[in-house]
Design a protein around this motif. Structure first.
Motif, short mmCIF file in Angstrom:
data_model
loop_
_atom_site.label_atom_id
_atom_site.label_comp_id
_atom_site.label_asym_id
_atom_site.label_seq_id
_atom_site.Cartn_x
_atom_site.Cartn_y
_atom_site.Cartn_z
N SER A 87 -0.21 10.43 9.05
CA SER A 87 -0.32 11.73 7.83
C SER A 87 0.23 11.34 6.85
N VAL A 88 -0.20 11.67 5.50
CA VAL A 88 0.31 11.45 4.32
C VAL A 88 0.33 12.92 3.47
N ASP A 89 1.71 12.97 2.82
CA ASP A 89 1.85 14.11 1.86
C ASP A 89 1.78 13.56 0.56
N PHE A 90 0.94 13.75 -0.31
CA PHE A 90 0.94 13.58 -1.74
C PHE A 90 1.57 14.70 -2.49
N SER A 91 2.88 14.43 -3.20
CA SER A 91 3.52 15.51 -3.93
C SER A 91 3.29 15.27 -5.25
N PHE A 92 3.26 16.36 -6.16
CA PHE A 92 3.02 16.32 -7.70
C PHE A 92 3.88 17.12 -8.05
N ASP A 94 3.69 19.42 -10.60
CA ASP A 94 2.98 20.75 -11.25
C ASP A 94 2.30 21.29 -10.32
N ARG A 95 2.15 21.16 -9.04
CA ARG A 95 1.26 21.67 -8.27
C ARG A 95 1.78 21.48 -6.58
N PRO A 96 1.32 22.38 -5.61
CA PRO A 96 1.62 22.08 -4.25
C PRO A 96 1.38 20.90 -3.67
N THR A 97 1.94 20.29 -2.63
CA THR A 97 1.92 19.05 -2.08
C THR A 97 0.43 19.18 -1.21
N VAL A 98 -0.01 17.96 -1.28
CA VAL A 98 -1.49 18.04 -0.58
C VAL A 98 -1.35 17.02 0.49
N GLY A 99 -1.41 17.72 2.09
CA GLY A 99 -1.37 16.77 3.15
C GLY A 99 -2.72 16.49 3.72
N VAL A 100 -2.89 15.07 3.84
CA VAL A 100 -4.00 14.48 4.42
C VAL A 100 -3.84 13.83 5.65
N HIS A 101 -5.05 13.46 6.25
CA HIS A 101 -5.13 12.29 7.27
C HIS A 101 -5.63 11.14 6.86
N ALA A 110 -5.89 -15.23 4.48
CA ALA A 110 -5.00 -16.30 4.20
C ALA A 110 -3.79 -15.96 3.61
N ASP A 111 -3.87 -14.88 2.49
CA ASP A 111 -2.85 -14.65 1.68
C ASP A 111 -1.92 -13.56 2.27
N GLY A 112 -2.26 -13.02 3.47
CA GLY A 112 -1.36 -11.94 4.15
C GLY A 112 -2.24 -10.67 4.58
N TRP A 113 -1.60 -9.36 5.04
CA TRP A 113 -2.22 -8.49 5.32
C TRP A 113 -2.87 -7.61 4.17
N TYR A 114 -3.91 -6.89 4.21
CA TYR A 114 -4.52 -6.06 3.19
C TYR A 114 -5.26 -5.07 3.90
N VAL A 115 -5.52 -3.71 3.29
CA VAL A 115 -6.28 -2.65 3.67
C VAL A 115 -7.67 -3.20 3.28
N SER A 116 -8.56 -3.03 4.47
CA SER A 116 -9.95 -3.26 4.12
C SER A 116 -10.79 -2.05 4.48
N HIS A 117 -10.41 -0.92 5.17
CA HIS A 117 -10.89 0.33 5.25
C HIS A 117 -9.74 1.37 4.95
N TYR A 118 -10.20 2.52 4.19
CA TYR A 118 -9.20 3.53 3.72
C TYR A 118 -10.21 4.83 3.95
N GLN A 119 -9.74 5.72 4.70
CA GLN A 119 -10.43 6.88 4.86
C GLN A 119 -9.57 8.19 4.89
N VAL A 120 -9.51 9.06 4.05
CA VAL A 120 -8.87 10.31 3.81
C VAL A 120 -9.52 11.53 4.37
N SER A 121 -9.09 12.31 5.25
CA SER A 121 -9.67 13.54 5.47
C SER A 121 -8.76 14.75 5.10
N ARG A 122 -9.12 15.79 4.85
CA ARG A 122 -8.20 17.13 4.80
C ARG A 122 -8.83 17.94 5.85
N LEU A 123 -8.05 18.62 6.78
CA LEU A 123 -8.41 19.47 7.86
C LEU A 123 -8.25 20.94 7.51
N ASP A 124 -8.13 21.27 6.26
CA ASP A 124 -7.84 22.77 5.84
C ASP A 124 -9.20 23.42 5.20
#
Length: 124
Positions: A87-92, A94-101, A110-124
């Motif tokens: 669960s992620v809350d993006f705060s701003f 000048d406007r209300p916080t946006v909550g996403v999944h 070889a260089d460490g850990w990295y994000v290879s797939h990123y998928q956001v969804s809103r359930l409202d």
């Protein structure tokens, strides 16, 4: 909590804490540096592949936007792959916080850990 879950959460936090710090500092290049070169990225707009799409997406976000995340589930898919559901809350300023999944797959390179797939969804 199993050792596998604990290890998976530590791996996710290592990557996501870097991501969050770069988001909070409004540094799109540093956000993109948390991703693999060929990452599939799906924010709240059409998807992109690769770091440049991540740069473009976060460069378009307003200054002052911050992210707060909570890990809800993890799965170790392989020695070098961890799935995270958050669960992620993006705060701003000048406007209300946006909550996403957020679903991520982080990959060890070889260089460490990295994000290879990123998928956001809103359930409202």
């Amino acid at each position: 909590m199993s050792r596998n879950t604990t290890d998976s959460e530590a791996i996710l936090r290592g990557v996501l804490d870097r991501w969050r710090a770069a988001v909070d500092a409004h540094e799109p290049q540093h956000v993109a540096a948390c991703f693999t070169e060929d990452a599939i990225f799906q924010g709240l707009r059409p998807y992109s592949v690769g770091r440049q799409g991540v740069v473009d997406y976060y460069a378009s976000q307003p200054a002052g936007m911050t992210a707060a995340y909570r890990i809800r589930e993890t799965r170790r898919l392989a020695d070098d792959l961890v799935l995270g559901y958050l669960s992620v809350d993006f705060s701003f300023t000048d406007r209300p916080t946006v909550g996403v999944h957020l679903g991520v797959v982080v990959k060890r390179t070889a260089d460490g850990w990295y994000v290879s797939h990123y998928q956001v969804s809103r359930l409202d």
